[in-house]
Design an enzyme around this catalytic site. Structure first.
Site, PDB file in Angstrom:
ATOM      1  N   GLN A 296       1.084  -1.384   0.122  1.00 61.01           N
ATOM      2  CA  GLN A 296      -0.044   0.199   0.136  1.00 61.01           C
ATOM      3  C   GLN A 296       0.659   1.395   0.390  1.00 61.01           C
ATOM      4  O   GLN A 296       0.516   2.010  -0.517  1.00 61.01           O
ATOM      5  CB  GLN A 296      -1.012  -0.070   1.377  1.00 61.01           C
ATOM      6  CG  GLN A 296       0.267  -0.563   2.434  1.00 61.01           C
ATOM      7  CD  GLN A 296       0.049  -1.362   2.888  1.00 61.01           C
ATOM      8  OE1 GLN A 296      -0.157  -2.684   2.116  1.00 61.01           O
ATOM      9  NE2 GLN A 296      -0.329  -1.423   4.061  1.00 61.01           N
TER      10      GLN A 296
ATOM     11  N   ASP B  88      26.304  -2.378   6.026  1.00 59.96           N
ATOM     12  CA  ASP B  88      25.309  -2.464   6.261  1.00 59.96           C
ATOM     13  C   ASP B  88      25.006  -0.671   7.253  1.00 59.96           C
ATOM     14  O   ASP B  88      23.888  -0.304   7.365  1.00 59.96           O
ATOM     15  CB  ASP B  88      24.976  -3.434   7.431  1.00 59.96           C
ATOM     16  CG  ASP B  88      24.080  -4.477   6.783  1.00 59.96           C
ATOM     17  OD1 ASP B  88      24.010  -4.433   5.587  1.00 59.96           O
ATOM     18  OD2 ASP B  88      24.158  -5.993   7.555  1.00 59.96           O
TER      19      ASP B  88
ATOM     20  N   GLU C 132      23.981 -10.176  -3.319  1.00 61.00           N
ATOM     21  CA  GLU C 132      23.701  -8.991  -2.458  1.00 61.00           C
ATOM     22  C   GLU C 132      25.136  -8.503  -1.992  1.00 61.00           C
ATOM     23  O   GLU C 132      25.488  -7.585  -2.032  1.00 61.00           O
ATOM     24  CB  GLU C 132      22.328  -8.894  -0.804  1.00 61.00           C
ATOM     25  CG  GLU C 132      22.220  -7.466  -1.397  1.00 61.00           C
ATOM     26  CD  GLU C 132      21.447  -7.384  -0.047  1.00 61.00           C
ATOM     27  OE1 GLU C 132      20.805  -6.681   0.329  1.00 61.00           O
ATOM     28  OE2 GLU C 132      21.301  -8.675   0.103  1.00 61.00           O
TER      29      GLU C 132
ATOM     30  N   GLU D 269      15.266   2.318 -44.521  1.00 65.02           N
ATOM     31  CA  GLU D 269      14.359   2.140 -43.348  1.00 65.02           C
ATOM     32  C   GLU D 269      13.567   2.264 -43.580  1.00 65.02           C
ATOM     33  O   GLU D 269      11.667   2.405 -43.403  1.00 65.02           O
ATOM     34  CB  GLU D 269      14.713   2.416 -42.039  1.00 65.02           C
ATOM     35  CG  GLU D 269      15.852   2.461 -41.348  1.00 65.02           C
ATOM     36  CD  GLU D 269      16.051   2.990 -40.289  1.00 65.02           C
ATOM     37  OE1 GLU D 269      15.214   3.981 -39.782  1.00 65.02           O
ATOM     38  OE2 GLU D 269      16.951   2.391 -39.045  1.00 65.02           O
TER      39      GLU D 269
END
Length: 437
Positions: free
Chosen positions: A189, A366, A332, A420
């Protein structure tokens, strides 16, 4: 505790056997589709209903009051506040060097192409607040956006059940970074709210739509980002955290075990993978896990993650074989704990971030290395990068040719447009010189 995969002497493609979390994003999209469509059609009321259902709380206001943000730093332990300030300083130093400058190329006399770097106008940053309130993710999202020059920054994080507001540490980090537009919205949401915007009771914008959504989250956040890609830009589908460690018999098993545990404590679905040619190291690491896991605070969560099919140890013939395996895995976070670790790390092609040597653990990245910890997961590091200043910039080519420069290249434009079968393209050039009249 760790599942074992023995690739020694095997010609098997590592991608066929490596441990990997089973994340069915397509199925998750169908689960979150009613929520996303509800937000699109019904706005605030649908967000509040989703909050009651998933977060077990109905916030009094979706936008966090300014006073709650401004006073949040006062609730921090001084050591945490100092640590956040240091994290911000280091992140700004690293991201400042990622800033792009406009470049003009003179193709021919009178003909130039400039690549102009322009920040997106407005971004929505998502910060998880479920099992762990990620204060550091506020820093990792906000700093590169600010350095890029984004003019409008909004942030969303799930409401806490006791207050209806995001975690106070997350609000404190927002205050320290000068972010005052914060929404107490979580999950799919939140992504939908950013993509479509939310209108208040008076019909005006409560939350204006954004151009780009960034930040990590669970599979439902990932599903919402995939579902809404195109309605809004996204950084990547950053899912549950993962660590791979390439280690030989020079590695300290205490360090290796501690680092595997450090990422496993994020989530029962977190992935921790050890790649090594050394059975002796493996035995020592398993012994250390047996000692360290029961002693860690979130030992049940850690044990579940380490014992899951997404985690394990991969035995390889040698470091060259190990490098092929970690490149196939595209972690990761990738640690290199080997002899001559810097040289080994230089040979890695696929990883979100690489941590070199015994004193560069993932947990440093981190929080306080200065690098960004919002990184691609699930093998996406083969083709995607982590969050950076570049994420928030768009390259725009600005073309400027004089009459003479265009006249000189006109025959080439006409020839290619004819090839083209798009003759009007050529006529758009020749018309400027009396052609086609």
């Amino acid at each position: 505790m760790l599942n074992r995969i023995d690739l020694r002497g095997s010609l098997t493609d590592p991608r066929d056997v490596l441990p990997r979390a089973e994340l069915d994003v397509a199925a998750a999209i169908e689960q979150i589709r009613p929520t996303v469509e509800g937000v699109h059609q019904h706005g605030v009321e649908a967000v509040l209903a989703a909050s009651e259902r998933f977060d077990r709380v109905r916030p009094a206001s979706l936008r966090v009051p300014a006073e709650a943000i401004a006073t949040a730093p006062d609730t921090l332990d001084p050591a945490v506040r100092d640590a956040l300030a240091e994290s911000i300083t280091r992140a700004r130093a690293v991201h400042a060097d990622q800033a792009r400058t406009d470049v003009t190329t003179q193709v021919v006399p009178g003909g130039t192409v400039t690549e102009r770097w322009v920040p997106v106008n407005r971004v929505g940053l998502y910060v998880p607040g479920g099992l762990a309130p990620l204060l550091s993710s506020v820093v990792m999202n906000v700093v590169p956006a600010q350095v890029a020059g984004v003019g409008s920054i909004a942030l969303a994080s799930p409401p806490q059940r006791d207050t209806g507001l995001p975690h106070p540490g997350i609000l404190a980090a927002c205050a320290l970074l000068g972010v005052d537009e914060v929404y107490t919205i979580g999950g799919a949401q939140a992504v939908a709210s950013f993509a479509y915007g939310l209108r208040g009771a008076d019909g005006g914008w409560l939350c204006e739509p954004v151009d780009l959504v960034t930040g990590p989250g669970n599979i439902y956040v990932t599903a919402a980002k995939r579902m809404l890609r195109g309605v809004v830009g996204i950084d990547s589908e950053a899912g549950t955290t993962e660590i791979a460690i390439l280690a030989d018999d020079t590695a300290d098993p205490v360090h290796v075990a501690a680092d595997l545990i450090s990422q496993a404590e994020h989530d029962p679905a977190a992935a921790s993978v050890l790649v090594t040619p050394s059975e002796a190291l493996l035995a020592a690491v398993e012994a250390e896990l047996g000692r360290q896991v029961p002693a860690t605070r979130h030992h049940e969560r850690v044990a579940t993650a380490l014992g899951g099919k997404q985690s394990g140890v991969v035995l390889v013939d040698d470091l060259a074989h190990g490098l092929r395996v970690v490149d196939a895995y595209a972690a990761e976070h990738l640690e290199i704990q080997t002899a001559d670790a810097a040289a080994v790390a230089a040979r890695v092609r696929n990883a979100g971030a690489i941590f070199v040597g015994a004193y560069s653990p993932v947990s440093l990245g981190d929080y306080a290395a200065g690098s960004n910890h919002v990184l691609p997961t699930g093998g996406c590091a083969r083709h995607s990068s982590g969050l950076s200043v570049q994420t928030f910039l768009r390259g725009i080519h600005v073309v400027e040719y004089t009459e003479q420069a265009l006249r000189e290249v006109a025959p080439h434009v006409v020839a290619l447009s004819s090839a083209e079968d798009l003759p009007a393209h050529g006529q758009a050039v020749t018309a400027r010189f009396g052609g086609g009249r």
